[in-house]
Design an enzyme around this catalytic site. Structure first.
Site, short mmCIF file in Angstrom:
data_model
loop_
_atom_site.label_atom_id
_atom_site.label_comp_id
_atom_site.label_asym_id
_atom_site.label_seq_id
_atom_site.Cartn_x
_atom_site.Cartn_y
_atom_site.Cartn_z
N VAL A 88 46.95 35.34 48.73
CA VAL A 88 46.54 34.18 47.98
C VAL A 88 47.49 33.90 46.96
CG1 VAL A 88 44.75 35.24 46.84
CG2 VAL A 88 44.52 32.70 47.09
N LYS A 89 47.90 35.29 46.30
CA LYS A 89 48.58 35.25 44.99
C LYS A 89 49.95 34.53 45.12
CE LYS A 89 45.48 37.40 42.37
NZ LYS A 89 44.99 36.68 41.18
N ASP A 90 50.43 34.12 46.13
CA ASP A 90 51.73 33.41 46.70
C ASP A 90 51.59 32.14 45.62
OD1 ASP A 90 52.55 35.60 48.03
OD2 ASP A 90 52.85 34.19 49.86
#
Length: 386
Positions: A88-90
């Site tokens: 999700v950190k993309d």
């Protein structure tokens, strides 16, 4: 020679001649009719014209069948592990870099510096490589070796430093800030307090969830690290539903967010620790501050529940998820049980187990954390590492 040819023909599978015959009647429209959902998605996604960065987001929403059956609800997990950088950190990585570019803080050939527990750094490494920036990462030395190795493989300069409280000037975030200040054409992206992180989820994750459920969502829950995801998605869903969608923050041991929300704003001293990485917090970040009052409640999720769910998701759903993802799944299950049958609950499957396998599936590691007995006997077949 004729005998060899006859042998080759005779040895071809029975379906071979059928396939040859059907080739003359091949119809693209008929094939498309067999997979209308896939074709619809492919047309909507088109080509990622800007390379890596334009492939971020638009992840599937997966129905967790077993948990949905158990609770009588639709329990859905947003498959953020399908982002091109694996988590999700993309999303946050892209938005904090774009924000620095738009503000003129980062120019071609510049350096990005960040303090991260892992996945944001990995997302930044991919984004920086795709845009031609250098990357320097400071991280707690408690993180898995797999994450550190991957960051270096992706070209980042990595400094693992002792894990100390945020108030300590040697905290990895403060060290990252000081490093950036010593360089020309460099920016400390400050993921915890840079609200471009939150904005990523207001503009992308929240709208995707709303569209995928066609607005038929009753609750959302996930953990808080930087709080970008829980804050941004909560803000969007509360706004678009006129407050109807319930939002709950999930919290691991060693974090103070559960106590803060449950007590109506009382901050306690941070004590203990958790096996989960990248979530839990001892303060209210700038990403969370604007939206914390929108939360409908908080859930405390013990490590025993999270590790059991790692094994359950693998066995029952075929999903190979990290402990933080499975903490979110436990929270979604508990919210579903709280609301009762007939509701739709969404959570975030933030990353897979690939970066944590040497821990999560190790008997020795589970024993060292006192978690071996949390794994039901029927699931211990997946403990394949010593």
């Amino acid at each position: 020679m004729l005998a060899r040819q006859a042998l080759r023909v005779a040895s071809k599978p029975a379906f071979y001649s059928t396939a040859i015959r059907s080739a003359s009647t091949f119809s693209a429209s008929a094939v498309e009719a067999m997979n209308p959902h896939g074709i619809e998605i492919s047309k909507a996604q088109r080509i990622a014209e800007d390379g890596f960065i334009s492939a971020i987001g638009n992840t599937p929403l997966i129905r967790l069948k077993k948990l949905s059956e158990e609770t009588g609800c639709n329990v859905l997990g947003k498959a953020e592990f399908q982002n091109p950088g694996g988590s999700v950190k993309d999303r946050a990585a892209l938005f904090v870099v774009k924000d620095a570019e738009e503000k003129g803080l980062l120019k071609p050939g510049g350096t990005v510096v960040e303090g991260t527990a892992g996945n944001t750094g990995i997302g930044l490494a991919h984004v920086c490589r795709s845009k031609g920036y250098k990357l320097v990462i400071y991280m707690p030395n408690t993180q898995s070796q797999g994450k550190i190795d991957l960051l270096r493989l992706l070209g980042a300069e990595v400094y693992p430093v002792p894990a100390v409280a945020f108030e300590n000037p040697e905290n990895y975030n403060h060290q990252a800030k000081r490093h950036a200040e010593q360089l020309d054409n460099a920016v400390w992206t400050n993921q915890f307090d840079n609200i471009a992180n939150r904005q990523a989820h207001i503009e992308t994750t929240g709208p995707e969830i709303w569209a995928q459920t066609q607005g038929k969502i009753d609750a959302f829950t996930c953990a808080s690290g930087t709080a970008g995801t829980i804050a941004g998605v909560t803000r969007y869903l509360k706004t678009v539903s006129d407050g109807r969608v319930k939002c709950y923050v999930a919290d691991p041991p060693g974090s103070t967010i559960y106590t803060y929300v449950s007590s109506g704003g009382k901050m306690t001293e941070r004590k203990g620790s958790s096996i989960t990485e990248g979530i839990g917090q001892g303060r209210i970040t700038e990403n969370l501050k604007p939206d914390i009052d929108l939360l409908d409640g908080a859930l405390h999720i013990a490590d025993e529940k999270s590790i059991e769910m790692v094994y359950r998701c693998l066995d029952e759903e075929g999903l190979y998820l990290g402990a933080s993802s499975c903490l979110n799944v436990v929270a979604a299950k508990e919210v579903a049980e709280k609301l009762g049958p007939g509701h739709t609950v969404v959570t975030i499957l933030c990353d897979g187990a690939y970066r944590y396998a040497d821990r999560l599936f190790s008997k020795k590691w589970l024993e060292s954390k006192g978690l071996l007995n949390a794994i039901p006997d029927r699931l211990r077949k997946y403990i394949v590492l010593e």
